[in-house]
Write a protein that holds these residues in place. Structure first.
Motif, PDB file in Angstrom:
ATOM      1  N   MET A  94      -5.308   9.311   0.750  1.00 25.56           N
ATOM      2  CA  MET A  94      -6.182   9.094  -0.166  1.00 25.56           C
ATOM      3  C   MET A  94      -5.899   9.256  -1.617  1.00 25.56           C
ATOM      4  O   MET A  94      -6.290   8.511  -2.533  1.00 25.56           O
ATOM      5  CB  MET A  94      -7.471   9.545   0.486  1.00 25.56           C
ATOM      6  CG  MET A  94      -8.580   9.317  -0.286  1.00 25.56           C
ATOM      7  SD  MET A  94     -10.304  10.069   0.316  1.00 25.56           S
ATOM      8  CE  MET A  94     -10.109  11.491  -0.414  1.00 25.56           C
ATOM      9  N   THR A  95      -5.367  10.688  -1.745  1.00 31.61           N
ATOM     10  CA  THR A  95      -5.317  10.945  -3.140  1.00 31.61           C
ATOM     11  C   THR A  95      -4.109  10.277  -3.681  1.00 31.61           C
ATOM     12  O   THR A  95      -3.916  10.220  -5.084  1.00 31.61           O
ATOM     13  CB  THR A  95      -5.113  12.324  -3.248  1.00 31.61           C
ATOM     14  OG1 THR A  95      -4.167  12.684  -2.569  1.00 31.61           O
ATOM     15  CG2 THR A  95      -6.534  13.017  -2.831  1.00 31.61           C
ATOM     16  N   GLY A  96      -2.960   9.920  -2.894  1.00 34.07           N
ATOM     17  CA  GLY A  96      -1.649   9.303  -3.419  1.00 34.07           C
ATOM     18  C   GLY A  96      -0.848  10.424  -3.710  1.00 34.07           C
ATOM     19  O   GLY A  96      -0.931  11.707  -3.647  1.00 34.07           O
ATOM     20  N   PRO A  97       0.381   9.962  -4.384  1.00 31.84           N
ATOM     21  CA  PRO A  97       1.742  10.800  -4.447  1.00 31.84           C
ATOM     22  C   PRO A  97       1.564  11.762  -5.722  1.00 31.84           C
ATOM     23  O   PRO A  97       2.385  12.612  -6.032  1.00 31.84           O
ATOM     24  CB  PRO A  97       2.783   9.948  -4.516  1.00 31.84           C
ATOM     25  CG  PRO A  97       2.171   8.784  -5.081  1.00 31.84           C
ATOM     26  CD  PRO A  97       0.876   8.760  -4.410  1.00 31.84           C
ATOM     27  N   TYR A  98       0.561  11.379  -6.349  1.00 30.61           N
ATOM     28  CA  TYR A  98       0.343  12.278  -7.910  1.00 30.61           C
ATOM     29  C   TYR A  98      -0.274  13.402  -7.745  1.00 30.61           C
ATOM     30  O   TYR A  98      -0.360  14.380  -8.754  1.00 30.61           O
ATOM     31  CB  TYR A  98       0.089  11.316  -8.861  1.00 30.61           C
ATOM     32  CG  TYR A  98       0.706   9.940  -8.927  1.00 30.61           C
ATOM     33  CD1 TYR A  98       2.093  10.136  -9.442  1.00 30.61           C
ATOM     34  CD2 TYR A  98       0.268   8.924  -8.527  1.00 30.61           C
ATOM     35  CE1 TYR A  98       3.027   9.106  -9.706  1.00 30.61           C
ATOM     36  CE2 TYR A  98       1.039   7.834  -8.640  1.00 30.61           C
ATOM     37  CZ  TYR A  98       2.563   7.947  -9.078  1.00 30.61           C
ATOM     38  OH  TYR A  98       3.395   6.698  -9.044  1.00 30.61           O
ATOM     39  N   ALA A  99      -1.128  13.882  -6.483  1.00 28.72           N
ATOM     40  CA  ALA A  99      -1.776  15.075  -6.260  1.00 28.72           C
ATOM     41  C   ALA A  99      -0.546  16.251  -6.447  1.00 28.72           C
ATOM     42  O   ALA A  99       0.503  16.183  -5.895  1.00 28.72           O
ATOM     43  CB  ALA A  99      -2.438  15.483  -5.306  1.00 28.72           C
ATOM     44  N   PRO A 100      -0.919  17.204  -6.911  1.00 29.03           N
ATOM     45  CA  PRO A 100      -0.084  18.330  -7.550  1.00 29.03           C
ATOM     46  C   PRO A 100       0.640  19.208  -6.316  1.00 29.03           C
ATOM     47  O   PRO A 100       1.308  19.641  -6.107  1.00 29.03           O
ATOM     48  CB  PRO A 100      -0.859  19.183  -8.585  1.00 29.03           C
ATOM     49  CG  PRO A 100      -2.108  19.195  -8.445  1.00 29.03           C
ATOM     50  CD  PRO A 100      -2.300  17.565  -7.883  1.00 29.03           C
ATOM     51  N   LEU A 101      -0.366  19.353  -5.194  1.00 28.83           N
ATOM     52  CA  LEU A 101      -0.099  20.247  -4.105  1.00 28.83           C
ATOM     53  C   LEU A 101       0.246  19.345  -2.687  1.00 28.83           C
ATOM     54  O   LEU A 101      -0.224  18.170  -2.499  1.00 28.83           O
ATOM     55  CB  LEU A 101      -1.414  20.914  -3.728  1.00 28.83           C
ATOM     56  CG  LEU A 101      -2.024  21.938  -4.843  1.00 28.83           C
ATOM     57  CD1 LEU A 101      -3.292  22.385  -4.380  1.00 28.83           C
ATOM     58  CD2 LEU A 101      -1.040  22.794  -5.269  1.00 28.83           C
ATOM     59  N   THR A 102       1.088  19.892  -2.055  1.00 22.48           N
ATOM     60  CA  THR A 102       1.514  19.264  -0.912  1.00 22.48           C
ATOM     61  C   THR A 102       0.866  19.849   0.009  1.00 22.48           C
ATOM     62  O   THR A 102      -0.110  20.670  -0.051  1.00 22.48           O
ATOM     63  CB  THR A 102       2.877  20.097  -0.170  1.00 22.48           C
ATOM     64  OG1 THR A 102       2.730  21.241  -0.099  1.00 22.48           O
ATOM     65  CG2 THR A 102       4.008  19.821  -1.478  1.00 22.48           C
ATOM     66  N   PRO A 103       0.423  19.210   1.363  1.00 24.37           N
ATOM     67  CA  PRO A 103      -0.516  19.688   2.293  1.00 24.37           C
ATOM     68  C   PRO A 103      -0.261  20.883   2.921  1.00 24.37           C
ATOM     69  O   PRO A 103      -1.253  21.749   3.008  1.00 24.37           O
ATOM     70  CB  PRO A 103      -0.131  18.654   3.555  1.00 24.37           C
ATOM     71  CG  PRO A 103       0.332  17.239   2.747  1.00 24.37           C
ATOM     72  CD  PRO A 103       0.961  17.738   1.526  1.00 24.37           C
TER      73      PRO A 103
END
Length: 137
Positions: A94-103
């Protein structure tokens, strides 16, 4: 640091005071939730103190709910602990690859709260946690 979703300043009028009130109960939370839904349908959400961000309103409701449950069950002999946890802005479909945190990074705070020192959690029972620290709400 308090994120926009955790900051009561995004609400206006009496709503911030109501959300942190020791008088808030489950019925009061339902009234707030239903009021938001109704106000969005009418396009009048800002007139009632709500921000134009449904996710932020939902998050505020969950934080208020954790605070309320901690208060209601404070004298329960089981020693129940309640917490609201913000994992941060995590990379997902949903947030895409640009969110700064990994799961994995986003899971650190929920796991920490689940396994943390009982005394520290009790001091912040009903609190909001982010980056393995309690936040003032």
């Amino acid at each position: 640091m308090v994120t926009a979703l955790a900051h009561l300043g995004i609400f206006s009028g009496d709503l911030p005071k109501v959300l942190v009130s020791d008088e808030l109960n489950l019925n009061g939370l339902h009234i707030i939730e239903n009021g938001f839904i109704s106000a969005v349908g009418k396009g009048t959400f800002s007139a009632y103190g709500f921000p134009p961000m449904p996710f932020a309103v939902a998050k505020a409701g969950l934080i208020a709910y954790a605070r309320m449950l901690a208060r209601v069950f404070a004298s329960d002999p089981r020693g129940l602990i309640f917490a609201a946890v913000c994992p941060g802005y995590v990379r997902t479909d949903m947030t895409g690859p640009y969110a700064p945190l990994t799961p994995d990074q986003g899971a650190e705070t929920p796991v920490y709260v689940a396994l943390a020192n009982d005394k520290r959690l009790r001091r912040h029972n009903g609190g909001l946690w982010k980056q393995m620290r309690p936040l003032k709400w």
